[in-house]
Design an enzyme around this catalytic site. Structure first.
Site, PDB file in Angstrom:
ATOM      1  N   LYS A  38       8.779  71.717 -94.295  1.00  0.00           N
ATOM      2  CA  LYS A  38       9.162  70.256 -94.678  1.00  0.00           C
ATOM      3  C   LYS A  38       7.980  69.663 -95.373  1.00  0.00           C
ATOM      4  CE  LYS A  38       8.829  68.774 -89.847  1.00  0.00           C
ATOM      5  NZ  LYS A  38       9.371  68.523 -88.739  1.00  0.00           N
ATOM      6  N   TYR A 265     -14.519  48.232-106.201  1.00  0.00           N
ATOM      7  CA  TYR A 265     -13.883  46.902-106.126  1.00  0.00           C
ATOM      8  C   TYR A 265     -14.526  46.016-105.097  1.00  0.00           C
ATOM      9  CZ  TYR A 265      -9.886  49.034-109.032  1.00  0.00           C
ATOM     10  OH  TYR A 265      -9.328  49.377-109.942  1.00  0.00           O
TER      11      TYR A 265
HETATM   12  C1  LIG Z   1       8.921  69.426 -87.555  1.00  0.00           C
HETATM   13  C2  LIG Z   1       9.815  69.919 -86.781  1.00  0.00           C
HETATM   14  C3  LIG Z   1       9.257  71.335 -86.199  1.00  0.00           C
HETATM   15  C4  LIG Z   1       8.128  71.716 -86.519  1.00  0.00           C
HETATM   16  O1  LIG Z   1       7.040  71.076 -85.800  1.00  0.00           O
HETATM   17  P1  LIG Z   1       5.653  71.268 -85.558  1.00  0.00           P
HETATM   18  O2  LIG Z   1       5.178  70.640 -84.579  1.00  0.00           O
HETATM   19  O3  LIG Z   1       5.121  70.988 -86.744  1.00  0.00           O
HETATM   20  O4  LIG Z   1       5.510  72.938 -85.096  1.00  0.00           O
HETATM   21  C5  LIG Z   1      10.302  71.850 -85.699  1.00  0.00           C
HETATM   22  N1  LIG Z   1      11.377  71.293 -85.265  1.00  0.00           N
HETATM   23  C6  LIG Z   1      11.753  70.347 -85.816  1.00  0.00           C
HETATM   24  C7  LIG Z   1      13.263  69.659 -85.431  1.00  0.00           C
HETATM   25  C8  LIG Z   1      11.034  69.548 -86.545  1.00  0.00           C
HETATM   26  O5  LIG Z   1      11.575  68.111 -86.880  1.00  0.00           O
END
Ligand SMILES: *Cc1c(COP(=O)(O)O)cnc(C)c1O
Length: 380
Positions: A38, A265
């Site tokens: 993601k 700035y």
């Molecule tokens: C983001 C997410 C993961 C991965 O989590 P990490 O801590 O980065 O390994 C797994 N399951 C769900 C439902 C998530 O939202």
């Protein structure tokens, strides 16, 4: 090659492969990786990372949104892609067109998706999220009736049930109690469905969960942050994982200034003594947190540390190179990663910003080109 680039991310594919091997060695029998890609693979670049993982035989991925799933299909990913987040009915077409698996969050949602599937004569793959105590997405663990009702919907194909742990990274007593409770509740759901004759695949663990509760993995481990070689917060022991990403940019111009001169700035960043500043070609528009302004952050140039001077701009920043010999325009400035003997880790940046590595990585922007580095070589 990085030649000529303004600001870029270098991906160490040997490190990624190493991390995959290490993670696979931790999986119990019957469990596979379902890497979390993601938010552009936590800023690394989802297409590049997914393609490499597919070459390594990874057979399932998870993403946050249907749009992200579509992007992975565009990058040539044929494996199962689970959308972990909510997909609005207006985007059900994306699920069908790109053969994405959707998370089921409640019965009425499953019924809407089922209606869509039947109407267009499609079968949609889904995973049922079970809320065992995090109280984010999912059907409550106590509501077995709803869960089995989803299993009866003819337009849906239920590939698995899953849950998400709220505190699997915590080693304090409360966190461990909540995790155990969540896993117990999830176990019961699987048992009850089994008693009804449903033998479903299951998954429950993200990075911390896999490291701390591997026996609870089920069929998939949804590893995100650890795949990229780091944890959310600096661990006592890195367990052999290797950071995949580094961020680099360039020195654009050098400027000698006298004590008392201000730069950047505002008027508040003033040279304490005569010295030299370098203009570096990266800024908060690329995802570098602006709170690293005024010496809270630094870059590495030719193996030396150069503290940030004044306020970080959208596309550029000033750094103090008074103590660094022979800096010239075109030199590389490292924001995350190694330069000579020195290294800036993503932990350092996260700590300076009061956040976790996940946030620092995931906000690295699209303007940074992603470059693949393999065994000492760089490849575009
Ligand atoms: C983001 C997410 C993961 C991965 O989590 P990490 O801590 O980065 O390994 C797994 N399951 C769900 C439902 C998530 O939202």
């Amino acid at each position: 090659m990085a030649e000529g680039k303004r600001a870029w991310i270098e991906l160490d594919m040997d490190a990624l492969r190493h991390n995959v091997r290490l993670l696979r060695s931790m999986l119990p029998a019957g469990c596979e990786l379902m890497p979390a890609l993601k938010c552009n693979a936590y800023g690394h670049g989802a297409g590049i990372v997914a393609s490499e993982l597919q070459r390594l035989g990874v057979s399932a991925f998870c993403v946050a949104s249907a749009e992200e799933g579509k992007e992975l299909r565009r990058a040539g990913i044929r494996a199962e892609i689970l959308v972990l987040g909510y997909t609005h009915p207006g985007q059900f077409d994306l699920l069908a067109d790109h053969e994405l698996s959707q998370t089921i969050t409640e019965l009425s949602y499953a019924e809407d998706l089922n209606k869509y599937a039947l109407c267009f004569n499609k079968k949609i793959n889904v995973h049922i999220a079970v809320d065992t105590g995090m109280h984010r997405l999912g059907i409550s663990y106590g509501d077995i009736l709803s869960i089995s009702a989803v299993l009866d919907l003819k337009g849906l194909c239920v590939n698995a049930v899953f849950t998400h742990l709220a505190a699997s990274g915590g080693s304090d007593e409360l966190s461990e109690r909540l995790t155990k409770l969540q896993l117990e509740r999830f176990g019961k759901v699987i048992e009850e469905l089994g008693a009804q004759g449903h033998r479903l695949r299951s998954h429950a663990l993200s990075s911390y969960g896999l490291l701390r509760y591997p026996e609870a993995a089920g069929n998939y481990a949804r590893t995100g942050i650890i795949l990229y070689g780091v944890l959310s917060e600096r661990p006592e022991d890195t367990m052999g994982f290797k950071a995949v990403l580094s961020v680099r940019s360039r020195v654009a111009q050098l400027r000698e200034l006298s004590a008392g001169a201000s730069a950047g700035y505002g008027t508040d960043a003033v040279m304490k003594r005569d010295g030299k500043l370098a203009v570096v070609t990266i800024g908060y528009g690329d995802g570098i947190p602006r709170v690293l302004s005024s010496g809270r952050g630094k870059v590495l140039i030719n193996g030396f540390e150069a503290p940030v001077f004044g306020r970080i701009c959208m596309d550029q920043m000033l750094v103090d190179v008074s103590a660094i010999p022979d800096v010239k325009a075109g030199d590389i400035a490292v924001l995350i990663g190694r330069s000579g003997e020195k290294e800036i880790s993503v932990y350092e940046i996260a700590e300076a910003c009061g956040t976790i590595t996940n946030e620092i990585l995931s906000r690295l922007g699209p303007r940074l080109e992603r470059i693949v580095k393999r065994a000492g070589r760089e490849r575009h």
